[in-house]
Write a protein that holds these residues in place. Structure first.
Motif, short mmCIF file in Angstrom:
data_model
loop_
_atom_site.label_atom_id
_atom_site.label_comp_id
_atom_site.label_asym_id
_atom_site.label_seq_id
_atom_site.Cartn_x
_atom_site.Cartn_y
_atom_site.Cartn_z
N TRP A 31 0.84 -1.20 0.00
CA TRP A 31 0.00 0.00 0.00
C TRP A 31 0.88 1.25 0.00
O TRP A 31 1.86 1.35 0.73
CB TRP A 31 -0.92 0.01 1.21
CG TRP A 31 -1.64 -1.28 1.48
CD1 TRP A 31 -1.89 -1.82 2.69
CD2 TRP A 31 -2.22 -2.19 0.52
NE1 TRP A 31 -2.57 -3.01 2.57
CE2 TRP A 31 -2.79 -3.26 1.24
CE3 TRP A 31 -2.29 -2.22 -0.87
CZ2 TRP A 31 -3.43 -4.33 0.62
CZ3 TRP A 31 -2.92 -3.29 -1.50
CH2 TRP A 31 -3.49 -4.33 -0.75
N ALA A 209 -9.21 -6.72 5.37
CA ALA A 209 -7.96 -6.05 5.76
C ALA A 209 -6.81 -6.49 4.86
O ALA A 209 -5.94 -5.69 4.51
CB ALA A 209 -7.65 -6.35 7.23
N GLY A 212 -6.84 -4.56 1.85
CA GLY A 212 -6.68 -3.13 2.04
C GLY A 212 -7.98 -2.35 1.91
O GLY A 212 -7.98 -1.12 1.89
N ASP A 214 -10.26 -1.99 4.02
CA ASP A 214 -10.69 -1.36 5.27
C ASP A 214 -10.20 0.07 5.41
O ASP A 214 -10.71 0.84 6.24
CB ASP A 214 -10.23 -2.19 6.47
CG ASP A 214 -8.72 -2.40 6.49
OD1 ASP A 214 -8.09 -2.31 5.41
OD2 ASP A 214 -8.16 -2.66 7.57
N HIS A 215 -9.22 0.45 4.59
CA HIS A 215 -8.68 1.81 4.72
C HIS A 215 -8.77 2.61 3.42
O HIS A 215 -8.53 3.82 3.43
CB HIS A 215 -7.21 1.76 5.17
CG HIS A 215 -6.30 1.16 4.13
ND1 HIS A 215 -5.83 -0.12 4.20
CD2 HIS A 215 -5.77 1.68 2.99
CE1 HIS A 215 -5.05 -0.37 3.17
NE2 HIS A 215 -5.01 0.71 2.41
N GLN A 288 -13.88 10.19 -0.17
CA GLN A 288 -13.54 10.43 1.23
C GLN A 288 -12.47 11.51 1.30
O GLN A 288 -11.54 11.54 0.48
CB GLN A 288 -13.03 9.15 1.88
CG GLN A 288 -14.08 8.05 1.95
CD GLN A 288 -13.52 6.80 2.61
OE1 GLN A 288 -12.42 6.82 3.10
NE2 GLN A 288 -14.30 5.74 2.60
N LEU A 291 -7.51 11.33 2.33
CA LEU A 291 -6.76 10.11 2.01
C LEU A 291 -5.27 10.35 2.12
O LEU A 291 -4.52 9.55 2.66
CB LEU A 291 -7.11 9.65 0.59
CG LEU A 291 -6.26 8.49 0.05
CD1 LEU A 291 -6.44 7.26 0.91
CD2 LEU A 291 -6.62 8.21 -1.40
#
Length: 292
Positions: A31, A209, A212, A214-215, A288, A291
């Motif tokens: 990530w 998770a 990735g 979840d974020h 969102q 980030l």
């Protein structure tokens, strides 16, 4: 001109995505890593071949094909596939599983025990549970039994999996596992299981998770094809199955890495630029803030 690379696909290793290249090169992804490449000007997408061999005709294939193979190579590849019943005498033990990709999207399948959960990661399964372990033909019979009795398929079009992915982090882990928990309970109560298949208790494995998701912010669109002279550049924020979720400018787009095969690719220099066709999702979630 920089040396061109040819992609041989995305693999999952130790719960991390790895891009593989002709000649054995590998690019481990994490990530926040920048993924950037350009497609050689004037290039044509060639057939990816079959079973590790080059296409003898070096046939041109559609830029939108996720298979990336000509008809003959696709037939040869399928003929040696367990999923297509091309192998009946494989002595390895197999597992039967239930996989869940989103609300109303569950499937049954089989995978070799030695592969662990790699098959589920490659399929983009959000959560799964094992159902039983045994010889290949017993696993295959169980798969057919469960498909008919539970009303679940053994295949789900990948576009459907991708379409529901944005809403998954809003569900609690227990909610994500609820559907396969119910299916597992029904499955163990069925008669007709092969005697050589050992049934396994329910134990949900969740990949939100790991992927990735979840974020990462929800993706707003997807790459539909690569084009000669095009480019893709973005920061990796999530990955699921063959898909890379890339932050490009003020949005996240999904790149299905199966579209890379057959193209000559070179490093790209323009950060955050996407010069290939993009299809916007019809029901994209709001962007969102924060980030970066």
């Amino acid at each position: 001109m920089a040396q061109a690379w040819k992609s041989t696909g995305l693999r999952w290793s130790a719960e991390r995505p790895v891009l593989t290249w002709a000649g054995g090169r590998r690019s481990a992804l994490s990530w926040g890593r920048r993924v950037a490449f350009g497609v050689v000007e004037g290039g044509v997408r060639e057939c990816a071949g079959a079973r590790g061999h080059m296409c003898p005709l070096r046939a041109a294939v559609s830029a939108r094909s996720t298979g990336g193979r000509c008809e003959e190579c696709a037939r040869l590849d399928r003929a040696h596939s367990v999923a297509a019943d091309g192998i009946a005498d494989d002595p390895r033990p197999y597992r039967v599983y239930l996989a869940w990709f989103g609300p109303g999207l569950a499937k049954v399948g089989i995978t070799a025990v030695e592969r662990g959960s790699a098959r589920l990661l490659e399929q983009g399964a959000v959560c799964f549970t094992w159902l039983g372990t045994g010889p290949l033909m017993a696993a295959r019979r169980s798969e057919e039994l469960l498909r008919a009795a539970l009303g679940v398929p053994d295949r789900i079009p990948y576009g459907e999996k991708r379409a529901v992915r944005a809403a998954l982090p809003d569900l609690e882990q227990e909610q994500r596992a609820a559907e396969i928990a119910e299916l597992h309970a029904k499955a163990v109560g069925l008669t007709g299981w092969p005697e050589s298949l050992t049934r396994e208790p329910f134990q949900a494995v969740d990949h939100v998770a790991v992927f990735g998701l979840d974020h990462a912010p929800a993706a707003r669109g997807e790459v539909t094809e690569l084009v000669a002279g095009g480019a893709v550049s973005g920061e990796l924020v999530a990955a699921a199955g063959p898909d890379l979720h890339l932050a490009t400018g003020n949005r996240v787009v999904v790149l299905d890495t199966r579209l890379l095969s057959g193209w000559d690719l070179v490093p790209a220099t323009d950060e955050g630029e996407v010069r290939v066709p993009i299809r916007e999702f019809k029901t994209a979630a709001p962007l969102q803030d924060g980030l970066f």
